[in-house]
Design a protein around this motif. Structure first.
Motif, short mmCIF file in Angstrom:
data_model
loop_
_atom_site.label_atom_id
_atom_site.label_comp_id
_atom_site.label_asym_id
_atom_site.label_seq_id
_atom_site.Cartn_x
_atom_site.Cartn_y
_atom_site.Cartn_z
N GLU A 273 5.72 3.26 -5.01
CA GLU A 273 6.14 4.36 -5.88
C GLU A 273 5.35 4.43 -7.18
O GLU A 273 5.37 5.45 -7.88
CB GLU A 273 7.63 4.24 -6.21
N HIS A 274 4.62 3.36 -7.49
CA HIS A 274 3.83 3.35 -8.73
C HIS A 274 2.40 3.83 -8.51
O HIS A 274 1.63 3.93 -9.46
CB HIS A 274 3.81 1.93 -9.32
N LEU A 275 2.06 4.12 -7.26
CA LEU A 275 0.71 4.63 -6.97
C LEU A 275 0.65 6.13 -7.27
O LEU A 275 1.51 6.89 -6.82
CB LEU A 275 0.36 4.41 -5.50
N PRO A 276 -0.37 6.59 -7.99
CA PRO A 276 -0.57 8.04 -8.13
C PRO A 276 -0.79 8.65 -6.75
O PRO A 276 -1.37 8.01 -5.87
CB PRO A 276 -1.84 8.13 -8.99
N PRO A 277 -0.33 9.87 -6.51
CA PRO A 277 -0.44 10.49 -5.18
C PRO A 277 -1.86 10.45 -4.61
O PRO A 277 -2.05 10.19 -3.41
CB PRO A 277 0.02 11.92 -5.44
N ARG A 278 -2.85 10.70 -5.46
CA ARG A 278 -4.23 10.73 -4.96
C ARG A 278 -4.65 9.36 -4.43
O ARG A 278 -5.22 9.24 -3.34
CB ARG A 278 -5.18 11.16 -6.08
N LEU A 279 -4.35 8.31 -5.19
CA LEU A 279 -4.73 6.96 -4.76
C LEU A 279 -3.93 6.54 -3.53
O LEU A 279 -4.47 5.88 -2.64
CB LEU A 279 -4.50 5.96 -5.90
N LYS A 280 -2.68 6.91 -3.49
CA LYS A 280 -1.86 6.56 -2.33
C LYS A 280 -2.41 7.18 -1.06
O LYS A 280 -2.46 6.55 0.01
CB LYS A 280 -0.42 7.03 -2.57
N GLN A 281 -2.86 8.43 -1.17
CA GLN A 281 -3.43 9.12 -0.01
C GLN A 281 -4.70 8.42 0.47
O GLN A 281 -4.93 8.25 1.67
CB GLN A 281 -3.73 10.57 -0.37
#
Length: 351
Positions: A273-281
């Motif tokens: 949940e602490h990952l920015p959406p772009r990095l998570k993707q």
């Protein structure tokens, strides 16, 4: 560190301790290089030995693997650690100004010329680090070759010869043999700058280091950001472990920095949940490409399965051509043969 690597007590007298807040142009020593893998421990040991020889060193490794960290560490472990460490990225050197930047100028040589020392003089008896040496044109490489051969130079417009006192450390982002084959690096220059050659393996080839690097980064960030993060969730750790890290250490630190910024001050664990959406993707996209075991295993078994899969995939892509496979994986052919035997991968004839 010296004793742990078997270099002995007698070497300590030759390696002066640097004060906190080094004033020789460096930030890093070998103690800043984090990792538990045999590869990184062996590399540190080789680099420490090279530092005491005071000879030219060539460091190759992908972008973000920490080549300048190793260069600075070699300098700080050497007998001349109190001397300056001077670094320049050769890709940023204008071809028309190379002579002036490296060797200096004499007043009156051309309009606006002043008496000014070049980088070879600024380094004195210390270290000159030439990053991305293959970015120099072949003509500029020829000029550097002459200096490395004669071990002296002249300022632009000067008649008197100045001896080279510094050690020269160079780096490339690709294997030197590949650059030579592509005509981007002179072979005769390679022999001069690579009296000792060090290869930093990419992070994807030493995944066992990810845990210790992550732990160290979190501890440092806790002090800077005044947080108290102590754990990484299993789901997040799995993503970090199985991502290919094309940007290597630099990219891993970028991800960890984003995580530490987004975690709340009262939270103890980093999670997805602490990952920015772009990095998570980005991290998830690589995870989907890899066949990660469904059942959770211990770390050694997981790494073994992953290494076997990566080698098998590369072998199939290269139709079981061992030289091409080793090149793609960033290891030497003997290492590939050793890993295949260790992992129980039977050798086949090239397709």
């Amino acid at each position: 560190m010296m004793d742990a690597l078997g270099l002995g007590e007698t070497l300590k007298e030759f390696v002066p301790e640097l004060p906190v807040g080094k004033r020789n142009g460096t930030r890093y020593t070998f103690s800043d290089i984090v990792g538990t893998s045999h590869a990184i421990h062996g590399l540190i040991k080789d680099a420490q030995r090279a530092s005491l020889l005071n000879c030219a060193v060539l460091i190759d490794g992908e972008a973000g693997t920490g080549k300048e960290i190793f260069a600075q560490s070699i300098h700080n472990f050497s007998r001349n650690s109190q001397q300056p460490f001077v670094a320049i990225n050769c890709a940023a050197l204008p071809e028309t100004m190379l002579d002036r930047i490296l060797f200096g100028t004499v007043k009156g040589t051309f309009t606006g010329a002043i008496d000014q020392a070049g980088l070879f003089e600024e380094a004195r008896a210390g270290t000159l680090f030439l990053d991305e040496i293959d970015s120099l044109s072949l003509l500029l490489q020829a000029k550097l070759l002459r200096v490395m051969h004669e071990m002296n130079f002249r300022r632009v417009g000067a008649l008197n010869v100045i001896p080279v006192e510094c050690r020269v450390i160079c780096s490339t982002n690709k294997a030197p043999q590949k650059l030579i084959a592509e005509g981007r690096l002179r072979q005769d220059l390679f022999y001069r700058i690579a009296r000792v050659a060090l290869h930093i393996p990419p992070l994807r080839m030493r995944r066992e280091d990810i845990a210790s690097i992550t732990e160290t980064f979190i501890k440092k960030s806790n002090l800077i950001l005044r947080k108290d993060v102590r754990f990484v969730s299993p789901e997040l750790y799995e993503l970090l472990l199985f991502y290919n890290w094309p940007g290597n250490l630099r990219e891993l630190e970028h991800v960890l920095e984003n995580l530490m910024i987004r975690v709340e001050n009262n939270e103890k664990e980093l999670g997805l949940e602490h990952l920015p959406p772009r990095l998570k993707q980005v991290l998830l996209s690589t995870r989907e490409e890899l066949k990660i075991p469904g059942e959770r295993q211990n770390l050694p078994d997981t790494l073994k399965e992953l290494e076997k899969q990566l080698i098998m995939d590369s072998l199939k892509r290269n139709m079981w051509n061992y030289p091409k496979t080793a090149k793609e994986l960033g290891i030497i052919q003997q290492s590939l043969a050793y890993r295949m035997k260790k992992l129980g991968i039977a050798q086949r004839k090239e397709s």
